[in-house]
Design a protein around this motif. Sequence first.
Motif, PDB file in Angstrom:
ATOM      1  N   ASP A  47      -5.499  -4.082  -0.489  1.00  0.00           N
ATOM      2  CA  ASP A  47      -4.772  -3.104  -1.291  1.00  0.00           C
ATOM      3  C   ASP A  47      -5.579  -2.617  -2.488  1.00  0.00           C
ATOM      4  O   ASP A  47      -5.740  -1.408  -2.694  1.00  0.00           O
ATOM      5  CB  ASP A  47      -3.455  -3.715  -1.773  1.00  0.00           C
ATOM      6  CG  ASP A  47      -2.667  -2.766  -2.662  1.00  0.00           C
ATOM      7  OD1 ASP A  47      -2.948  -2.709  -3.872  1.00  0.00           O
ATOM      8  OD2 ASP A  47      -1.768  -2.081  -2.154  1.00  0.00           O
ATOM      9  N   VAL A  94      -8.633  -0.197  -0.938  1.00  0.00           N
ATOM     10  CA  VAL A  94      -8.012   1.127  -0.987  1.00  0.00           C
ATOM     11  C   VAL A  94      -8.051   1.728  -2.399  1.00  0.00           C
ATOM     12  O   VAL A  94      -8.420   2.899  -2.581  1.00  0.00           O
ATOM     13  CB  VAL A  94      -6.558   1.072  -0.471  1.00  0.00           C
ATOM     14  CG1 VAL A  94      -5.935   2.469  -0.507  1.00  0.00           C
ATOM     15  CG2 VAL A  94      -6.523   0.532   0.960  1.00  0.00           C
ATOM     16  N   ALA A 107      -4.684   3.325   6.566  1.00  0.00           N
ATOM     17  CA  ALA A 107      -5.685   2.788   5.657  1.00  0.00           C
ATOM     18  C   ALA A 107      -7.084   3.243   6.063  1.00  0.00           C
ATOM     19  O   ALA A 107      -7.877   3.685   5.216  1.00  0.00           O
ATOM     20  CB  ALA A 107      -5.610   1.264   5.617  1.00  0.00           C
ATOM     21  N   PHE A 138       1.688   6.544   3.525  1.00  0.00           N
ATOM     22  CA  PHE A 138       1.812   5.375   2.656  1.00  0.00           C
ATOM     23  C   PHE A 138       3.259   5.151   2.243  1.00  0.00           C
ATOM     24  O   PHE A 138       3.766   4.030   2.259  1.00  0.00           O
ATOM     25  CB  PHE A 138       0.947   5.557   1.408  1.00  0.00           C
ATOM     26  CG  PHE A 138      -0.532   5.348   1.647  1.00  0.00           C
ATOM     27  CD1 PHE A 138      -1.037   5.138   2.912  1.00  0.00           C
ATOM     28  CD2 PHE A 138      -1.428   5.375   0.586  1.00  0.00           C
ATOM     29  CE1 PHE A 138      -2.383   4.949   3.136  1.00  0.00           C
ATOM     30  CE2 PHE A 138      -2.785   5.184   0.786  1.00  0.00           C
ATOM     31  CZ  PHE A 138      -3.261   4.970   2.063  1.00  0.00           C
ATOM     32  N   ASN A 161      -1.559   3.689  -4.729  1.00  0.00           N
ATOM     33  CA  ASN A 161      -2.975   3.625  -4.412  1.00  0.00           C
ATOM     34  C   ASN A 161      -3.652   4.983  -4.571  1.00  0.00           C
ATOM     35  O   ASN A 161      -4.869   5.073  -4.679  1.00  0.00           O
ATOM     36  CB  ASN A 161      -3.183   3.129  -2.977  1.00  0.00           C
ATOM     37  CG  ASN A 161      -2.699   1.713  -2.785  1.00  0.00           C
ATOM     38  OD1 ASN A 161      -1.508   1.476  -2.632  1.00  0.00           O
ATOM     39  ND2 ASN A 161      -3.611   0.765  -2.801  1.00  0.00           N
ATOM     40  N   ILE A 187       0.868  -1.177   0.000  1.00  0.00           N
ATOM     41  CA  ILE A 187       0.000   0.000   0.000  1.00  0.00           C
ATOM     42  C   ILE A 187       0.902   1.222   0.000  1.00  0.00           C
ATOM     43  O   ILE A 187       1.545   1.545   0.990  1.00  0.00           O
ATOM     44  CB  ILE A 187      -0.922   0.023   1.232  1.00  0.00           C
ATOM     45  CG1 ILE A 187      -1.890  -1.148   1.208  1.00  0.00           C
ATOM     46  CG2 ILE A 187      -1.697   1.335   1.276  1.00  0.00           C
ATOM     47  CD1 ILE A 187      -2.896  -1.157   2.339  1.00  0.00           C
TER      48      ILE A 187
END
Length: 499
Positions: free
Chosen positions: A336, A340, A241, A393, A101, A97
């Motif tokens: 992931d 996300v 997240a 991230f 993303n 991640i």
Amino acid sequence: MSFFCFSLENRKTRKGESNGKVNEIVGLIDTFVWGPVMLVLLVGTGIFLTIRLRFLPWRNLGYALHSVLSKEARTTKRGTGDVSPFSALMTALAATIGTGNIIGVATAMFAGGPGALMWMWISACFGLTSKFSECMLAIKYREINEKGEMSGGPMYTMKNAFKNKAFGHSMGFLFALFTVLASFGIGNMTQANSISGSLTETFGVPSWITGIALTVLALIIILGGITSISKVSSVVVPVMAIFYVIAGLIVICGNITNVPHGLYLIFGMAFHPQAIGGGVLGTITVSVMNSLRYGVARGVFSNEAGLGSAAITAAAATTDDPVRQGYINMTGTFFDTIVVCTITGLSIAASGVLGTTNAAGEPLQGIQLTMAAFGSVLGPVGSYLVAIGIILFAFSTILGWEYHGEKAFEYLFKSHRFNIIYRVIFSLVVYVGATQTLDLVWNISDIMNALMAIPNLICILLLSNVVASEVKRFQPTIAKEKAERKAARATNGADAVGI
């Protein structure tokens, strides 16, 4: 995250600024190795394995998600290993991640239209099986080093599983070498540069200050080894997240009336972009192949299924069965890409910013597109939230990739004694990444990241029979555990009503 730590448009800009023939040649090689052939190999392997395993990874996704969220996953009571199953997954997710993303999804939807998001979902479905297979094999064939720590990953799988030892050692050496080289670029410098660039543009923080702060933080955490990295990842990854998903859901809810049309564009433009898109997307014109190409590419590179990197971290998990942990680590692809990346994609599709232009008349793409989507509901705060998301991230990716590179480094030198050298050098390189733009290094490391996949894919294909037999062996255990949970719920329900 790997390939998508910097966007396609930024890469084009860097290539345009570089006049060196070497960098131009390396750039062409980079484009080739991440071309259609590699994508077909990655997704094709996932399709083959899914069919070979009779779709059991898909059918057992619910079991896998329950295992991840259970209290037992946060303990080290069952089996042997260095960290809890949950910590192993979070460390693997820390590396996957990443900024892709946020930036990668926006780039895919700009270059391939909204339909690219659907192709990301499709590639992720088959990526579940690839991720399960490589992680399960890594645990089955892992070793214990002189320090008493677990050492595993595709290189150890190749070394211990192949009957032809010379072939196994050669393949393992190549994978480990590519992993070490990729860790310094894709897993380190590009992430640090993303953080410093975001802080400079959004908050006006000088890059050298960011570089020093990142280096010190990385050094403190990394010197503690997998235990320290997993502890930080177990906190940072879920928090970042959840933070990003909540912000994205607010944006989606704020544009709730546009969500049906956004979904219509996502599904329709995956197969009929010209007919569905019409003139509603302004500057964007795509084809079905473009939608498929960018969607599959961003999906594969976002979750790294098939590259073998997550298997290195999975091997550190405390577990009594490789299949059990394989299912737990498999959910990394789900979180992931399905979670996300979908939040980013739906935010963009529902906000109506795709195809719009900035003040200079240039189409919004990459980070600008994501910021505009969040800003459609949250205003200027949206840009800050996206910037904070990138920072969290990217830093977690640095931590996760350090462990990947360290274990590959240990394999190359056949000893853990030199790991401290790698940790220090890796931490110091963070400063270089935060303060310098090194196009050649970035492109080379990107190529190394792609080359990791080749020996890994060969490995899991050659061992597909082993994967299939292990999955079949463990299936009665899943049925038994499900029956026990059902019985326990029935008992608790009866107690609750006084029966």
